[in-house]
Design a protein around this motif. Structure first.
Motif, PDB file in Angstrom:
ATOM      1  N   PRO A  33      -6.888 -36.738 -13.454  1.00 59.36           N
ATOM      2  CA  PRO A  33      -7.930 -38.391 -13.449  1.00 59.36           C
ATOM      3  C   PRO A  33      -7.855 -38.175 -15.443  1.00 59.36           C
ATOM      4  O   PRO A  33      -8.941 -39.640 -15.188  1.00 59.36           O
ATOM      5  N   ILE A  38      -6.487 -44.705 -13.565  1.00 59.96           N
ATOM      6  CA  ILE A  38      -8.021 -44.079 -13.156  1.00 59.96           C
ATOM      7  C   ILE A  38      -9.242 -44.079 -13.880  1.00 59.96           C
ATOM      8  O   ILE A  38     -10.574 -44.662 -12.940  1.00 59.96           O
ATOM      9  N   LEU A  65     -11.742 -36.780  -7.246  1.00 64.23           N
ATOM     10  CA  LEU A  65     -11.590 -37.661  -8.820  1.00 64.23           C
ATOM     11  C   LEU A  65     -12.905 -38.184  -8.978  1.00 64.23           C
ATOM     12  O   LEU A  65     -13.330 -37.528 -10.180  1.00 64.23           O
ATOM     13  N   THR A  68     -15.057 -35.319 -10.284  1.00 61.80           N
ATOM     14  CA  THR A  68     -14.599 -34.871 -11.910  1.00 61.80           C
ATOM     15  C   THR A  68     -14.771 -35.460 -12.655  1.00 61.80           C
ATOM     16  O   THR A  68     -14.745 -34.442 -13.984  1.00 61.80           O
ATOM     17  N   GLN A  69     -15.041 -36.080 -13.022  1.00 60.64           N
ATOM     18  CA  GLN A  69     -14.557 -37.436 -13.821  1.00 60.64           C
ATOM     19  C   GLN A  69     -16.617 -37.099 -14.417  1.00 60.64           C
ATOM     20  O   GLN A  69     -17.703 -38.551 -14.678  1.00 60.64           O
ATOM     21  N   LEU A 153      -3.713 -43.800  -5.898  1.00 62.22           N
ATOM     22  CA  LEU A 153      -4.853 -42.248  -6.030  1.00 62.22           C
ATOM     23  C   LEU A 153      -3.205 -40.501  -6.088  1.00 62.22           C
ATOM     24  O   LEU A 153      -4.204 -40.344  -6.899  1.00 62.22           O
TER      25      LEU A 153
END
Length: 217
Positions: A33, A38, A65, A68-69, A153
């Motif tokens: 991440p 990304i 992802l 996660t962000q 990715l």
């Protein structure tokens, strides 16, 4: 009962009347991440006009992802997502996003049809994909003047087994991608003539024909 060897990463969408033996021969390695490309793409997520998904794995990894962000992918993608086929569409729906279009031919060439009649002015496209994806679609879009961000990715690597299942009792092998073809020949020296190969898409079949010939030669 006949035995079918399935080489894809997941048997979630497999419809098979035979005894199914699952041998995943590809390992997916998601990017971090913290990867600069990304992070930048996710920071700008809502600014894209369309989002292209060409595999269920790309959908799954992309949404994880985003989680996660702490990015609201569902809100950004709704009404703007394009799918290569039914498995990918199902994965999008599982994430709460209804694709607005599904390719008639489950290939990158099939995906390009949507943009053939579209004007490129100010159209920004995010294309999450495997780092080993063919360059056709991204090149097609850029050549036509679209602003296309091809976002790698994940990487794919063969999974090699010390003692893979014997092929003597296998009647069919299902290949889901060119990577599974590579994975098969990383575990087996040849493809027995008495076994029937089944392919998800013409690109996978074409890759098998080339790889199989090389293996035989």
């Amino acid at each position: 009962m006949k035995n079918t060897l399935y080489l894809g990463t997941s048997v979630e969408n497999v419809d098979c009347d035979d005894n199914l033996i699952h041998l995943p021969v590809v390992k997916l390695c998601p990017k971090s991440p913290s990867n600069a490309y990304i992070k930048k793409a996710l920071e700008q997520l809502s600014s894209f006009s369309y989002y292209i998904f060409t595999s269920k794995n790309a959908v799954r990894i992309f949404f994880r992802l985003c989680e996660t962000q702490k990015v609201d992918a569902k809100k950004a993608l709704e009404g703007k997502s394009l799918s290569i086929g039914p498995f990918t569409s199902k994965s999008l729906r599982n994430e709460g996003v209804e694709p607005i279009w599904e390719a008639g031919s489950y290939t990158q060439e099939g995906m390009s049809v949507f943009f053939s009649a579209n004007k490129p002015a100010s159209v920004r496209i995010l294309y999450p994909r495997s780092s080993r994806a063919r360059p056709y679609l991204a090149t097609f879009l850029r050549d036509r003047g679209f602003i296309c961000t091809a976002l790698d990715l994940y990487d794919t690597k063969p999974l090699i087994y010390t003692n893979p299942p014997s092929l003597t009792q296998i009647s069919t092998v299902i290949f889901t991608s060119p990577s599974t073809v590579e994975g098969f020949f990383s575990n087996y020296k040849e493809f027995p003539s008495e076994i029937t190969p089944v392919f998800q898409g013409p690109i996978t079949e074409s890759f098998f024909r080339k790889k199989h010939k090389f293996a035989v030669d």
